[in-house]
Design a protein around this motif. Structure first.
Motif, PDB file in Angstrom:
ATOM      1  N   UNK A 201      -1.987  13.464  11.960  1.00  0.00           N
ATOM      2  CA  UNK A 201      -2.078  12.599  13.147  1.00  0.00           C
ATOM      3  C   UNK A 201      -3.527  12.252  13.484  1.00  0.00           C
ATOM      4  N   UNK A 202      -4.263  11.800  12.502  1.00  0.00           N
ATOM      5  CA  UNK A 202      -5.645  11.392  12.703  1.00  0.00           C
ATOM      6  C   UNK A 202      -5.823   9.949  12.245  1.00  0.00           C
ATOM      7  N   UNK A 203      -7.039   9.406  12.469  1.00  0.00           N
ATOM      8  CA  UNK A 203      -7.304   8.042  12.010  1.00  0.00           C
ATOM      9  C   UNK A 203      -7.196   8.006  10.492  1.00  0.00           C
ATOM     10  N   UNK A 204      -6.440   7.039   9.975  1.00  0.00           N
ATOM     11  CA  UNK A 204      -6.215   6.967   8.533  1.00  0.00           C
ATOM     12  C   UNK A 204      -6.350   5.528   8.039  1.00  0.00           C
ATOM     13  N   UNK A 205      -6.937   5.406   6.848  1.00  0.00           N
ATOM     14  CA  UNK A 205      -7.043   4.093   6.218  1.00  0.00           C
ATOM     15  C   UNK A 205      -5.783   3.888   5.370  1.00  0.00           C
ATOM     16  N   UNK A 206      -4.978   2.930   5.781  1.00  0.00           N
ATOM     17  CA  UNK A 206      -3.658   2.748   5.167  1.00  0.00           C
ATOM     18  C   UNK A 206      -3.466   1.291   4.759  1.00  0.00           C
ATOM     19  N   UNK A 207      -2.895   1.131   3.588  1.00  0.00           N
ATOM     20  CA  UNK A 207      -2.614  -0.206   3.080  1.00  0.00           C
ATOM     21  C   UNK A 207      -1.103  -0.422   2.999  1.00  0.00           C
ATOM     22  N   UNK A 208      -0.648  -1.474   3.674  1.00  0.00           N
ATOM     23  CA  UNK A 208       0.737  -1.920   3.524  1.00  0.00           C
ATOM     24  C   UNK A 208       0.718  -3.093   2.555  1.00  0.00           C
ATOM     25  N   UNK A 209       1.623  -3.083   1.594  1.00  0.00           N
ATOM     26  CA  UNK A 209       1.630  -4.131   0.578  1.00  0.00           C
ATOM     27  C   UNK A 209       3.063  -4.440   0.159  1.00  0.00           C
ATOM     28  N   UNK A 210       3.216  -5.605  -0.452  1.00  0.00           N
ATOM     29  CA  UNK A 210       4.520  -5.977  -0.989  1.00  0.00           C
ATOM     30  C   UNK A 210       4.305  -6.607  -2.359  1.00  0.00           C
ATOM     31  N   UNK A 211       5.193  -6.312  -3.278  1.00  0.00           N
ATOM     32  CA  UNK A 211       5.068  -6.848  -4.627  1.00  0.00           C
ATOM     33  C   UNK A 211       5.346  -8.346  -4.619  1.00  0.00           C
ATOM     34  N   UNK A 212       4.448  -9.107  -5.264  1.00  0.00           N
ATOM     35  CA  UNK A 212       4.592 -10.563  -5.332  1.00  0.00           C
ATOM     36  C   UNK A 212       4.465 -11.023  -6.782  1.00  0.00           C
ATOM     37  N   UNK A 213       4.876 -12.253  -7.023  1.00  0.00           N
ATOM     38  CA  UNK A 213       4.923 -12.787  -8.385  1.00  0.00           C
ATOM     39  C   UNK A 213       3.566 -13.257  -8.882  1.00  0.00           C
TER      40      UNK A 213
END
Length: 292
Positions: A201-213
């Motif tokens: 529960x701390x500050x985190x560098x997070x990447x949300x991504x989705x697979x694309x063509x």
């Protein structure tokens, strides 16, 4: 099918209806909206009377309607009564049809990949349910390279147990805004130096991504994969995924591997796919290499 008709100066609405195979009700409506009005009316009965030349106009209207033109577009073509007007509207219609076809193909492609993702999740659930062992199936596998449209930033006081709907939906909306074809699931990558920090529960560098063509490099599109990784499937409530991580990290050390990149989660059956927590499928992917 058109009937053989007697050549004469004017035809009643019934005769025109029969000759051109078009309902009288439709002819009356065309008159009301000013699309196709009779050349004259009987002075005593006020019945509509159509000239011989108007038969051709009806044929043109029917052909244009069958090609998908709106009555508004047909009225413009008929009123201008020249090839240029027809050409202009035909080009406009073809462009519209082309866009509709492209949109349909994109939707079809998305549905196909979504179905493939769902079927993959079902196969995993059925395979594990048929297994006699409760032991987690961990493996080291080569992850094929794919393209991800991503959004990477710091999340304050990140709570891994809560679904970040805003960022989850945001990345899929971003793909649609950029006209990227979505070809796979959502991936979440955690860039902390210690993989287990995501549970603190701390500050985190997070990447949300989705697979694309898209295969060409573009802004916010990056390659993912092309590497060796230790993987494990987590089934069930996401709040319990920490124990799966711990089990995987212990396995990596025990089998003389070391981590060489951030952990990524592939959401095969996500909370946005199924409501039943026990049927959710998440694949944990940790890049590794042999520890010399």
């Amino acid at each position: 099918m058109f009937l053989i008709f007697i050549d004469k100066p004017y035809y009643s609405i019934g005769e025109l209806s029969a000759i051109c195979d078009i309902p009288q009700k439709t002819l009356r409506y065309y008159d009301e909206i000013g699309l196709f009005t009779p050349d004259r009316r009987n002075e005593e009965t006020h019945y509509r009377l159509y000239s011989k030349g108007q038969i051709i106009t009806v044929v043109i209207i029917k052909n244009l309607k069958q090609m998908g033109f709106s009555l508004k577009e047909i009225k413009e073509i008929v009123s201008e009564n020249e090839a240029k007007a027809l050409e202009k509207n035909m080009l406009k219609k073809l462009q519209s049809m082309k866009q509709e076809i492209e949109d349909s193909i994109n939707r079809y492609t998305e549905y196909c990949y979504f179905l493939k993702k769902i079927q993959s999740g079902i196969d995993i659930l059925e395979e594990l349910s048929d297994s006699c062992s409760d032991e987690m199936k961990i493996s080291v596998e080569f992850i094929p390279e794919i393209n991800l449209l991503y959004d990477r930033r710091i999340m304050k006081d990140y709570d891994y147990s809560e679904i970040s709907l805003e960022r989850w939906l945001g990345i899929t909306d971003k793909a649609k805004t950029m006209n990227c074809k979505i070809t796979g699931p959502v991936y979440v990558t955690f860039y902390d130096s210690n993989i287990l920090n995501k549970f603190l529960s701390q500050d985190s560098e997070i990447e949300f991504a989705v697979q694309v063509e898209e295969s060409k490099p573009a802004e916010h599109i990056r390659p993912f994969g092309g590497m060796l990784a230790a993987t494990v499937i987590h089934i069930g409530n996401y709040e319990e995924i920490s124990s799966t991580y711990i089990h995987l990290i212990k396995w990596i050390k025990k089998h003389n591997y070391k981590t060489v990149g951030p952990a990524t989660e592939e959401f095969i059956l996500s909370p946005l796919d199924v409501n039943d927590e026990t049927r959710r499928v998440t694949k944990i992917i940790i890049p590794v290499e042999k520890d010399s």
